[in-house]
Design an enzyme around this catalytic site. Structure first.
Site, PDB file in Angstrom:
ATOM      1  N   ARG A 183     -11.299-115.539 -35.023  1.00  0.00           N
ATOM      2  CA  ARG A 183     -12.128-115.735 -36.128  1.00  0.00           C
ATOM      3  C   ARG A 183     -12.454-116.946 -36.142  1.00  0.00           C
ATOM      4  O   ARG A 183     -13.541-117.633 -36.642  1.00  0.00           O
ATOM      5  CB  ARG A 183     -11.660-115.157 -37.437  1.00  0.00           C
ATOM      6  CG  ARG A 183     -11.490-113.673 -37.454  1.00  0.00           C
ATOM      7  CD  ARG A 183     -10.578-113.149 -38.768  1.00  0.00           C
ATOM      8  NE  ARG A 183     -11.012-111.721 -39.073  1.00  0.00           N
ATOM      9  CZ  ARG A 183     -10.221-111.003 -39.491  1.00  0.00           C
ATOM     10  NH1 ARG A 183      -9.046-111.408 -40.085  1.00  0.00           N
ATOM     11  NH2 ARG A 183     -10.432-109.537 -39.657  1.00  0.00           N
TER      12      ARG A 183
ATOM     13  N   LYS B  41      -9.104 -90.866 -40.632  1.00  0.00           N
ATOM     14  CA  LYS B  41      -9.196 -89.893 -41.658  1.00  0.00           C
ATOM     15  C   LYS B  41     -11.032 -89.592 -42.090  1.00  0.00           C
ATOM     16  O   LYS B  41     -11.575 -90.549 -41.979  1.00  0.00           O
ATOM     17  CB  LYS B  41      -8.791 -90.584 -42.908  1.00  0.00           C
ATOM     18  CG  LYS B  41      -7.117 -90.354 -43.064  1.00  0.00           C
ATOM     19  CD  LYS B  41      -6.644 -90.607 -44.293  1.00  0.00           C
ATOM     20  CE  LYS B  41      -5.307 -90.664 -44.398  1.00  0.00           C
ATOM     21  NZ  LYS B  41      -4.782 -91.349 -45.851  1.00  0.00           N
TER      22      LYS B  41
ATOM     23  N   GLY C  76     -12.458-103.753 -36.697  1.00  0.00           N
ATOM     24  CA  GLY C  76     -11.161-103.050 -36.716  1.00  0.00           C
ATOM     25  C   GLY C  76     -10.787-102.463 -35.576  1.00  0.00           C
ATOM     26  O   GLY C  76     -10.552-103.186 -34.628  1.00  0.00           O
TER      27      GLY C  76
ATOM     28  N   GLY D 255     -14.225-103.795 -42.743  1.00  0.00           N
ATOM     29  CA  GLY D 255     -14.705-103.375 -44.032  1.00  0.00           C
ATOM     30  C   GLY D 255     -15.948-103.573 -44.241  1.00  0.00           C
ATOM     31  O   GLY D 255     -16.889-102.865 -44.635  1.00  0.00           O
TER      32      GLY D 255
HETATM   33  P1  AMP Z   1      -8.771 -96.186 -38.664  1.00  0.00           P
HETATM   34  O1  AMP Z   1      -8.056 -97.186 -39.290  1.00  0.00           O
HETATM   35  O2  AMP Z   1      -9.106 -94.904 -39.582  1.00  0.00           O
HETATM   36  O3  AMP Z   1     -10.121 -96.449 -37.718  1.00  0.00           O
HETATM   37  O4  AMP Z   1      -7.722 -95.188 -37.704  1.00  0.00           O
HETATM   38  C1  AMP Z   1      -7.453 -95.831 -36.547  1.00  0.00           C
HETATM   39  C2  AMP Z   1      -5.828 -95.197 -36.321  1.00  0.00           C
HETATM   40  O5  AMP Z   1      -6.132 -93.699 -36.164  1.00  0.00           O
HETATM   41  C3  AMP Z   1      -5.316 -95.637 -35.140  1.00  0.00           C
HETATM   42  O6  AMP Z   1      -4.002 -96.452 -35.270  1.00  0.00           O
HETATM   43  C4  AMP Z   1      -5.003 -94.393 -34.225  1.00  0.00           C
HETATM   44  O7  AMP Z   1      -3.712 -94.324 -33.788  1.00  0.00           O
HETATM   45  C5  AMP Z   1      -4.991 -93.145 -35.409  1.00  0.00           C
HETATM   46  N1  AMP Z   1      -5.430 -91.972 -34.658  1.00  0.00           N
HETATM   47  C6  AMP Z   1      -6.423 -91.821 -33.759  1.00  0.00           C
HETATM   48  N2  AMP Z   1      -6.551 -90.621 -33.304  1.00  0.00           N
HETATM   49  C7  AMP Z   1      -5.341 -89.886 -34.222  1.00  0.00           C
HETATM   50  C8  AMP Z   1      -4.892 -88.493 -33.832  1.00  0.00           C
HETATM   51  N3  AMP Z   1      -5.530 -87.468 -33.174  1.00  0.00           N
HETATM   52  N4  AMP Z   1      -3.732 -88.399 -34.824  1.00  0.00           N
HETATM   53  C9  AMP Z   1      -3.210 -89.333 -35.627  1.00  0.00           C
HETATM   54  N5  AMP Z   1      -3.593 -90.583 -35.794  1.00  0.00           N
HETATM   55  C10 AMP Z   1      -5.007 -90.773 -34.823  1.00  0.00           C
END
Ligand code: AMP
Length: 395
Positions: free
Chosen positions: A37, A199, A353, A376
């Site tokens: 950054r 999610k 991210g 974000g």
């Molecule tokens: P996000 O912050 O929503 O982009 O999510 C990223 C996180 O999702 C990472 O830390 C991954 O380890 C997790 N992730 C990716 N695939 C899976 C999965 N199949 N089950 C659980 N966690 C996951």
């Protein structure tokens, strides 16, 4: 979108220019451990120094309580680090709008830098308090915002201050906004969007927005299981959001109606527990054992995804395909990262991210067209929201 004035239209010689940067960097034992950054802000800082401005830098760092000084969140180590990266003296002010900042700014010569202490030591920053905006504005003659990573926040230093000073976008801010809006408004086609992460509920607006823009939408990560459930599949103990199954089903229908090819995994790497040393098994998505969880997309899926990516002219990627932090479940994310890196015909844009962490992990960052510094902020922009930090510059 109304026009934003960039720093190239300024006449900053001899003026006090207050620049909002994003120096929210990771620190360990008072040492900067990742300077991405800081580096990203250097073009703007150097430009202003060379133009003969007195450069006043302000940033937040972490999440202090907002009740004054907290050593763990002081920007003092960042000032020291910055001094090794610029060809100018860097003076650190031990407060933000108080006596020390005022005195040090009064003593500045053109071509010098003063870095103010953490904005968030004052709770008025996050409240976008008008008095605080005025106190910040009183330190300078002109304002530049180069903190794209904080542009989705309506805080005093990212938004409110612009009402009290001539306001301009720094190079990083303009590049981020132009790249992301360019991608959304006039993508070279085919436009392949890749979304992963944990999610559906976090990403639903982005999914919705991208279905209206892209030609192919690739879905991986934990959220794919909610989509697979919407197709009536059993997903064992995989991450799932039962309340979002219906909404995921609507997205499948929306994609079909829009002629967007929405790709879901055909196979997955299943594990008996969420751990590096789990027992694993590759299965078709129709045969996920009821006592196992999918932690990565399978090899057949990765191949299909890589082929779709190879044919793209624009790629946008946010979110890993699996639990890439663990070696046993990194293959899907790595295959996708390699495919994006290998496509030299396409504009490849990494949307902040964890996908940035993945690209760095596989040492592919320099193969991408653009890596957003704002997780974000870039998501909000892609989902069609107005960023307060950008709106404040549109006068
Ligand atoms: P996000 O912050 O929503 O982009 O999510 C990223 C996180 O999702 C990472 O830390 C991954 O380890 C997790 N992730 C990716 N695939 C899976 C999965 N199949 N089950 C659980 N966690 C996951």
């Amino acid at each position: 979108m109304a026009e934003i004035q960039t720093i190239e239209s300024m006449q900053p010689a001899g003026k006090r220019v207050i620049v909002r940067v994003d120096f929210n960097v990771p620190l360990k034992d008072g040492v900067v451990t990742d300077d991405t950054r800081i580096r990203a802000a250097l073009p703007t800082i150097n430009y202003l120094l060379q133009a003969g401005a007195k450069v006043i830098l302000m940033s937040h760092l972490g999440r202090p309580k907002g009740e004054g000084y907290e050593e763990a969140y002081s920007l003092a180590p960042v000032a020291k680090y910055l001094a090794t990266m610029v060809d100018a003296p860097v003076v650190f002010a031990t407060d933000t709008v108080g006596e020390d900042a005022q005195a040090k700014i009064a003593a500045m010569e053109p071509g010098q830098i003063v870095l103010l202490e953490n904005l968030r030591f004052d709770k008025r920053e996050k409240k976008n308090n008008e008095e605080f905006c005025k106190e910040l504005a009183a330190l300078a003659d002109e304002y530049v915002n180069d903190a794209f990573g904080a542009a989705h926040r309506a805080h005093a230093s990212t938004a409110g201050i612009a009402a009290f000073l001539p306001a301009y976008a720094g190079f990083l801010m303009s590049k981020e906004v132009n790249t992301l809006t360019g991608m959304l408004d006039e993508p070279k086609r085919p436009f392949v969007a890749i979304l992963g992460g944990s999610k559906v509920s976090d990403k639903i607006k982005v999914i919705d927005a991208l279905i209206s823009k892209c030609d192919t939408l690739i879905i991986g990560g934990g959220m794919c299981f909610t989509f697979l459930m919407a197709q009536g599949k059993a997903v064992g103990t995989s991450l799932k959001e039962e309340d979002w199954v219906e909404r995921a089903g609507e997205m499948l229908k929306k994609a079909e109606a829009a002629g967007v090819s929405l790709l879901l995994p055909v196979d997955v790497v299943c594990a008996d527990k969420f751990a590096e040393d789990a027992a694993t098994k590759i299965t078709s998505v129709d045969e996920i054992p009821e006592d196992m969880m999918g932690l990565d997309v399978g090899p057949e899926t990765a191949k299909i995804y890589a082929e779709a990516i190879a044919g793209a002219k624009t790629v946008f990627w946010n979110g890993p395909m699996g639990v890439f932090e663990m070696a046993a479940f990194e293959a899907g994310t790595k295959e996708v990262a390699l495919a994006v890196a290998a496509n030299k015909e396409a504009d490849t844009i990494i949307g902040g991210g964890d996908s940035v962490a993945a690209v760095n992990k596989f040492d592919l960052a320099d193969q991408m067209t653009f890596i957003s510094t704002g997780g974000g902020a870039s998501m909000e922009l892609v989902q069609g929201e107005q960023l307060p930090g950008v709106v404040a510059l549109q006068k």
